[in-house]
Design a protein around this motif. Structure first.
Motif, PDB file in Angstrom:
ATOM      1  N   GLU A 235       8.053  -1.624   1.279  1.00 46.66           N
ATOM      2  CA  GLU A 235       7.441  -0.423   1.866  1.00 46.66           C
ATOM      3  C   GLU A 235       5.566  -0.738   1.033  1.00 46.66           C
ATOM      4  O   GLU A 235       6.006  -1.308  -0.165  1.00 46.66           O
ATOM      5  N   ILE A 236       5.003   0.252   0.743  1.00 48.18           N
ATOM      6  CA  ILE A 236       4.003   0.195  -0.092  1.00 48.18           C
ATOM      7  C   ILE A 236       3.767   0.305  -0.807  1.00 48.18           C
ATOM      8  O   ILE A 236       4.580   1.045  -1.326  1.00 48.18           O
ATOM      9  N   THR A 239      -1.689   2.940  -2.710  1.00 47.72           N
ATOM     10  CA  THR A 239      -2.708   3.746  -1.405  1.00 47.72           C
ATOM     11  C   THR A 239      -3.460   3.602  -1.379  1.00 47.72           C
ATOM     12  O   THR A 239      -4.555   2.662  -1.858  1.00 47.72           O
ATOM     13  N   VAL A 240      -4.286   3.747  -0.794  1.00 41.22           N
ATOM     14  CA  VAL A 240      -5.999   3.366  -0.341  1.00 41.22           C
ATOM     15  C   VAL A 240      -6.770   3.805  -2.021  1.00 41.22           C
ATOM     16  O   VAL A 240      -6.715   5.481  -1.774  1.00 41.22           O
ATOM     17  N   PHE A 262       0.931   2.470  -6.987  1.00 38.96           N
ATOM     18  CA  PHE A 262       1.429   3.688  -7.328  1.00 38.96           C
ATOM     19  C   PHE A 262       1.964   3.741  -8.968  1.00 38.96           C
ATOM     20  O   PHE A 262       1.934   4.788  -9.504  1.00 38.96           O
ATOM     21  N   SER A 263       2.023   2.407  -9.560  1.00 39.75           N
ATOM     22  CA  SER A 263       1.748   2.344 -10.725  1.00 39.75           C
ATOM     23  C   SER A 263       0.310   2.628 -11.566  1.00 39.75           C
ATOM     24  O   SER A 263       0.212   2.021 -12.681  1.00 39.75           O
ATOM     25  N   CYS A 282      -3.030   7.578   9.975  1.00 41.36           N
ATOM     26  CA  CYS A 282      -1.870   7.593   9.398  1.00 41.36           C
ATOM     27  C   CYS A 282      -0.980   6.858  10.933  1.00 41.36           C
ATOM     28  O   CYS A 282      -0.094   5.762   9.958  1.00 41.36           O
ATOM     29  N   TYR A 285       0.134   2.531   9.446  1.00 44.69           N
ATOM     30  CA  TYR A 285       1.058   2.475   8.547  1.00 44.69           C
ATOM     31  C   TYR A 285       1.800   1.222   9.480  1.00 44.69           C
ATOM     32  O   TYR A 285       2.114   0.184   8.555  1.00 44.69           O
TER      33      TYR A 285
END
Lengths: 324, 331
Positions: A235-236, A239-240, A262-263, A282, A285
């Motif tokens: 999983e990614i 993000t950009v 994300f952290s 989109c 991905y």
């Protein structure tokens, strides 16, 4: 550079819904079909909804991405009960708009696409073709409501995979940003203008106008960068980065932020100075692409015009040369 | 105006739900991230337990809004209590599971607060969406969020439906609201939108902690948008396909007052269609991708100011007293 002439472009195919959820092309082609547009001046126009099943379901594809099915291998593969819908459809489209490489193929194929990336209006050409490059030069002069750019994939003919490679000449029009499944009026209007200008250019060309040579700026695809992914889940994990998001075609330099996890950690770009595009598309991905990178070049294009029709006198001259 | 402090029970169990629509990615990744962080020791909150839920795992896995039917329309009393068969859609089975986990809806076992995370392709900024315009918990959380996040538009949308008819996940809790953030394409995660969602959820949890520990939230006045009606696209009589797009002058102008005769749609042949209503109203969910199939081009709301009373958590004694009252009501 020496002047180049080409045969008239009398048969022009406009394709929408190659990806069923890229809505500008779907609605533009449907509108042209409603208005029964099949000829504009010297140009006969064929409009196609390339992937009707995906368009009906408002999805990119049903089993496999149609716009990756126009390779030599897939176009010549035998059809079985297990053949995916899009492979069958690619072969149908090759019969209708091609066969690729033959005399019967459409003179010009224009495939309409949308992207969630902030790319403005792009012409994407799989090869360096003077017709496509001149149309780009013309559209760039005529359209001021959005940035207009040219992307060159620079593929050898044996490696072409997209629908626009079926015709003797062809290119895609890619416009963003627009969410898939959504039709924005401003993006639709831009798509319509680009198609109308292309038709205008083709008419001019066919009528004998000479198009001056010159220099055009282009972006040549070099490579792609994937998202950082978790080792087990794939999983990614980021993000950009906000500083890259929506900044397609700005120069990316080593040390520039490209991802924000994300952290909250920033990941920086390591590599050659290049120009990102298809940033946060989109549909990419699943293709493991966060963005593409291109180098900017200047391409010199010759002046071009339509070939004179071979008259009786020309044929006699050619016979004499053969016999002599 | 000085109003008497309203005292409500503490919120000891709250739920944060993401992936109710599998392609609305801020919530999906935020819930996953919060689940990861939760595993670290020493970060527990004594005042409230927070349940993190991925509502529609199958849809998340496929990155689609839903697999068979829209999960976020499956929480009406009727759907939650109807018969099941082996042809029951996955999402209805899942809504029952979620109702057991977070509800049952309407009972004293239900979690105290459900916060359901969503994205929209519409330019709506951050919205709290709730079924009530007099749930003081929701309205105070809204005001708190507005004050903590002054740089982004934060609004409150009220759908006027009684609990039994309320169809979405947040209606399962004793209190509940959705956090809806846009614009973001479905299937895409934008960093700024993710950060906004993360901050919104954190502020919500902060408010719950403050509330539970006895803070008095002062009275005030908040703007509430109450949903009035939906407007569909013009459609072809035979094919039912849309024949126009949202007009460029309306696109992205969520919450800008729409007046009678303002442009509404632009047909694919270039004509402008205008708003024929007689009352100026506030549009929202303008050009939401998932609403084409629901026959909604935009929704329209009235705006008004709602007075909210001062609010404080009940004391333990007050809570037990009111619980006895609740139990006897149930009986």
């Amino acid at each position: 550079m020496e002047h180049v002439s080409f045969p008239a472009l009398s048969r022009f195919a406009i394709c929408g819904g190659t990806h069923g959820n890229e809505m500008s092309g779907v609605h533009l082609v449907q509108e042209m079909q409603k208005q029964k547009i099949d000829k504009v001046g010297s140009v006969s126009i064929t409009t196609v909804i390339s992937n009707p099943r995906a368009t009906e379901a408002c999805r990119r594809y049903t089993e496999t991405d149609l716009n990756r099915c126009f390779t030599e291998a897939i176009l010549s593969a035998p059809i079985t009960d297990n053949t995916p819908y899009e492979v069958r459809r690619a072969q149908e489209l090759n019969a209708k708009l091609g066969p690729r490489g033959s005399q019967e193929a459409m003179d010009l194929v224009c495939d309409l696409h949308n992207t969630t990336a902030n790319m403005g209006l792009c012409l994407i050409s799989w090869t360096v073709d003077w017709i496509s490059l001149h149309i780009y030069k013309y559209i760039q002069r005529k359209i001021s409501s959005a940035p207009v750019r040219l992307i060159l994939l620079d593929l050898p003919p044996s490696k072409s995979y997209s629908q626009d490679s079926l015709g003797k000449h062809g290119f895609s029009i890619e416009i963003g940003p627009q969410p898939h499944g959504v039709v924005r009026a401003d993006i639709f209007n831009l798509m319509k203008e680009a198609v109308d200008q292309t038709i205008d250019w083709v008419q001019s060309f066919n009528s004998g106008d000479t198009f001056e040579g010159g220099e055009v700026e282009a972006f040549i695809h070099e490579k792609s960068i994937d998202y950082p992914r978790g080792p087990e889940t794939h999983e990614i994990t980021a993000t950009v980065h906000p500083q890259l998001q929506d900044n397609d075609f700005s120069l990316l330099q080593p040390g520039d932020p490209i991802f924000l996890s994300f952290s909250g950690e920033t990941i920086k770009y390591q590599g050659k100075e290049l120009h990102p595009y298809f940033v946060n598309e989109c549909a990419y991905y699943e293709k493991k692409i966060a963005f593409h990178l291109a180098r900017k070049v200047t391409v010199t294009i010759p002046s071009i015009s339509v070939q004179r029709e071979r008259g009786a006198a020309d044929i006699m001259d050619e016979q004499k040369i053969k016999l002599g | 105006m000085e109003r008497k402090v309203v005292r409500l029970p503490g919120l000891s169990r709250i739920a944060v739900c993401g992936g109710t629509h599998g392609n609305e990615l801020s919530g999906v990744y935020l819930v996953r991230e919060l689940l990861k962080v939760e595993k670290k020791p020493g970060e527990e909150d004594e005042l409230a337990s927070v349940l993190m839920v991925l509502s529609n795992p199958r849809a998340v896995q496929q990155c689609r809004r839903y697999t068979e039917t829209d999960l976020n329309r499956c929480f009406t009393h009727a759907t939650l209590s109807g018969p099941l068969s082996d042809r029951t859609p996955y999402e209805i089975i899942r809504s029952r599971e979620l109702n057991s986990l977070l509800g049952p809806k309407g009972s004293s076992e239900a979690v105290d607060l459900v916060c359901d995370l969503h994205n929209t392709t519409a330019n709506m900024g951050l919205c709290l969406i709730a079924y009530s315009d007099c749930d003081w918990i929701c309205l105070h959380i809204f005001r708190y969020l507005q004050r903590q996040m002054p740089d982004i538009p934060v609004r409150y949308i009220h759908f006027n439906l009684p609990p039994k008819e309320a169809y979405s996940l947040e209606s399962v809790g004793k209190h509940g609201f959705a956090i809806e953030i846009g614009p973001q394409p479905h299937g895409v995660v934008r960093s700024n939108i993710y950060t906004m969602m993360k901050a919104g959820v954190q502020h919500m949890k902060d408010w719950v902690r403050l509330f539970n520990s006895g803070t008095i939230f002062e009275e005030g006045c908040v703007e509430v948008y109450t949903m009035v009606k939906n407007v569909d696209y013009p459609r072809d009589c035979d094919t039912h396909n849309i024949t126009a797009a949202i007009h460029p002058q309306l696109q992205d102008r969520d919450f800008c007052l729409l007046h009678p005769n303002d442009p509404l749609f632009q047909t694919f042949s270039g004509d402008t269609l205008r708003y024929k209503g007689t009352e100026p109203l506030y549009p929202f969910f303008i050009n939401e991708c998932a609403y084409y199939e629901k026959g909604i081009a935009l929704s329209l709301a009235r705006k008004r100011c709602v007075d909210i009373p001062p609010l404080q958590v009940q004391t333990e004694a007050e809570r037990q007293e009111s619980e006895r009252g609740f139990v006897s009501e149930e009986e």
